[in-house]
Enzyme design. Structure first.
Site, PDB file in Angstrom:
ATOM      1  N   ASN A  11       0.864  -1.182   0.000  1.00 54.97           N
ATOM      2  CA  ASN A  11       0.000   0.000   0.000  1.00 54.97           C
ATOM      3  C   ASN A  11       0.899   1.229   0.000  1.00 54.97           C
ATOM      4  O   ASN A  11       1.474   1.587   1.019  1.00 54.97           O
ATOM      5  CB  ASN A  11      -0.915  -0.008   1.230  1.00 54.97           C
ATOM      6  CG  ASN A  11      -1.738   1.264   1.340  1.00 54.97           C
ATOM      7  OD1 ASN A  11      -1.858   2.031   0.392  1.00 54.97           O
ATOM      8  ND2 ASN A  11      -2.322   1.493   2.508  1.00 54.97           N
ATOM      9  N   LYS A  13       0.096   4.230  -0.212  1.00 56.58           N
ATOM     10  CA  LYS A  13      -0.544   5.412   0.370  1.00 56.58           C
ATOM     11  C   LYS A  13      -0.334   6.603  -0.583  1.00 56.58           C
ATOM     12  O   LYS A  13      -0.280   6.403  -1.793  1.00 56.58           O
ATOM     13  CB  LYS A  13      -0.036   5.662   1.784  1.00 56.58           C
ATOM     14  CG  LYS A  13      -0.210   4.417   2.683  1.00 56.58           C
ATOM     15  CD  LYS A  13      -0.018   4.693   4.134  1.00 56.58           C
ATOM     16  CE  LYS A  13      -0.251   3.414   4.924  1.00 56.58           C
ATOM     17  NZ  LYS A  13      -0.200   3.641   6.386  1.00 56.58           N
ATOM     18  N   HIS A  96      -9.703   1.174   4.776  1.00 57.33           N
ATOM     19  CA  HIS A  96      -8.438   1.387   5.483  1.00 57.33           C
ATOM     20  C   HIS A  96      -8.675   2.349   6.638  1.00 57.33           C
ATOM     21  O   HIS A  96      -9.481   3.266   6.541  1.00 57.33           O
ATOM     22  CB  HIS A  96      -7.384   1.936   4.527  1.00 57.33           C
ATOM     23  CG  HIS A  96      -6.001   1.941   5.094  1.00 57.33           C
ATOM     24  ND1 HIS A  96      -5.554   2.928   5.954  1.00 57.33           N
ATOM     25  CD2 HIS A  96      -4.964   1.064   4.960  1.00 57.33           C
ATOM     26  CE1 HIS A  96      -4.313   2.666   6.304  1.00 57.33           C
ATOM     27  NE2 HIS A  96      -3.921   1.548   5.727  1.00 57.33           N
ATOM     28  N   GLU A  98      -7.165   4.818   7.687  1.00 59.60           N
ATOM     29  CA  GLU A  98      -7.001   6.234   7.357  1.00 59.60           C
ATOM     30  C   GLU A  98      -8.246   6.781   6.664  1.00 59.60           C
ATOM     31  O   GLU A  98      -8.611   7.948   6.861  1.00 59.60           O
ATOM     32  CB  GLU A  98      -5.749   6.416   6.493  1.00 59.60           C
ATOM     33  CG  GLU A  98      -4.472   6.158   7.284  1.00 59.60           C
ATOM     34  CD  GLU A  98      -3.268   5.778   6.455  1.00 59.60           C
ATOM     35  OE1 GLU A  98      -2.224   5.475   7.054  1.00 59.60           O
ATOM     36  OE2 GLU A  98      -3.385   5.766   5.205  1.00 59.60           O
ATOM     37  N   GLU A 167      -5.611  -4.746  10.577  1.00 61.38           N
ATOM     38  CA  GLU A 167      -4.614  -3.688  10.760  1.00 61.38           C
ATOM     39  C   GLU A 167      -4.912  -2.941  12.050  1.00 61.38           C
ATOM     40  O   GLU A 167      -5.717  -2.016  12.066  1.00 61.38           O
ATOM     41  CB  GLU A 167      -4.612  -2.739   9.556  1.00 61.38           C
ATOM     42  CG  GLU A 167      -5.997  -2.375   9.019  1.00 61.38           C
ATOM     43  CD  GLU A 167      -5.998  -1.020   8.322  1.00 61.38           C
ATOM     44  OE1 GLU A 167      -5.045  -0.714   7.624  1.00 61.38           O
ATOM     45  OE2 GLU A 167      -6.964  -0.273   8.509  1.00 61.38           O
ATOM     46  N   GLY A 173       2.187   2.617  10.903  1.00 56.69           N
ATOM     47  CA  GLY A 173       3.089   3.742  10.752  1.00 56.69           C
ATOM     48  C   GLY A 173       3.722   4.211  12.050  1.00 56.69           C
ATOM     49  O   GLY A 173       4.381   5.242  12.092  1.00 56.69           O
ATOM     50  N   SER A 211       2.451  -2.409  10.405  1.00 56.78           N
ATOM     51  CA  SER A 211       3.915  -2.261  10.457  1.00 56.78           C
ATOM     52  C   SER A 211       4.668  -3.577  10.254  1.00 56.78           C
ATOM     53  O   SER A 211       5.683  -3.835  10.899  1.00 56.78           O
ATOM     54  CB  SER A 211       4.360  -1.594  11.773  1.00 56.78           C
ATOM     55  OG  SER A 211       3.882  -0.266  11.844  1.00 56.78           O
TER      56      SER A 211
END
Length: 249
Positions: A11, A13, A96, A98, A167, A173, A211
């Protein structure tokens, strides 16, 4: 033992450029020729055309980072599953953390996006995961089951065609990673939930997406219900991404 083929999906991003993409993908394609797993990169929409050309003739699969729940129409800025399909997209990330956090996406919208992808033969990578506060409150299982339940309810028998990515939000991150045992525990919960909904749970890949990197991939991927990884930062570095791919056997 399982016959599920592992999936390593990068991914990117909101990262990339025409020049850096070219160098990265060429290095990945050259280094993954003997890969035992399926490999995909989920890239920003403007780069889909470039990646379609770069991956041509290779085993590298193409993915998007989102998909609209709508077929077409007055939805400025949205990209439909039909459009993605024209660029050879095989996977689409939906839900996701985010997107949930910064764009207010709820469980039903994520489920509708998964449905739109499936309708066009694109495999949705459905992301679920808890925040640090939710984990510390002992709500991990409740949260991930609620998130996945919406997708199961909306997609019915098609649920056997999805990929799930666990996740933990606290491990995205941040450099923190769920231990192999923590990851396996949640993956087993998700597998049981899928099994209750469909008799084909054993064929559904469940990825870990918090991660995962070159240093911890092998121990995470050794867990019985961890079928691959949704890789963030490490997917932007060819040597690291290739090391994760090599660990997925």
């Amino acid at each position: 033992m399982t016959d599920r083929k592992k999936l390593i999906a990068g991914n990117w991003k909101m990262n990339g450029s025409i020049a850096s993409n070219d160098a990265l993908v060429r290095a990945v394609v050259a280094g993954m020729k003997d890969a035992a797993c399926t490999v995909a990169v989920c890239v920003p929409a403007p780069y889909l055309a470039q990646l379609q050309l770069l991956r041509h003739g290779s085993q590298l699969e193409l993915g998007s980072q989102d998909v609209s729940p709508h077929e077409q129409g007055a939805y400025t800025g949205e990209v439909s599953a039909a459009m993605l399909k024209e660029f050879g997209v095989r996977y689409a990330i939906v839900g996701h953390s985010e997107r949930r956090q910064y764009h207010g996406e709820g469980d039903q919208q994520v489920a509708d996006k998964a449905k739109a992808a499936l309708a066009h033969g694109i495999t949705p990578i459905v992301c679920v995961g808890e925040t640090l506060a939710e984990r510390e409150a002992g709500r991990t299982e409740e949260v991930v089951k609620r998130q996945l339940a919406a997708v199961i309810h909306t997609n019915g028998h098609c649920i056997s065609e999805i990929v799930v990515a666990y996740e933990p939000v606290w491990a995205i991150g941040t450099g923190k990673t769920a231990s192999p045992e923590q990851a396996q525990q949640v993956h087993a919960v998700l597998r049981a939930q899928l099994k209750a909904a469909t008799g084909k749970a054993d064929r559904i890949a469940i990825l870990y997406g918090g991660s995962m990197n070159a240093g911890n991939a092998a121990t995470l991927l050794a867990q019985p219900d961890v079928d691959g990884g949704l890789i963030g930062g490490a997917s932007l570095k060819a040597p690291d991404f290739l090391q994760i791919i090599a660990a997925a056997r």
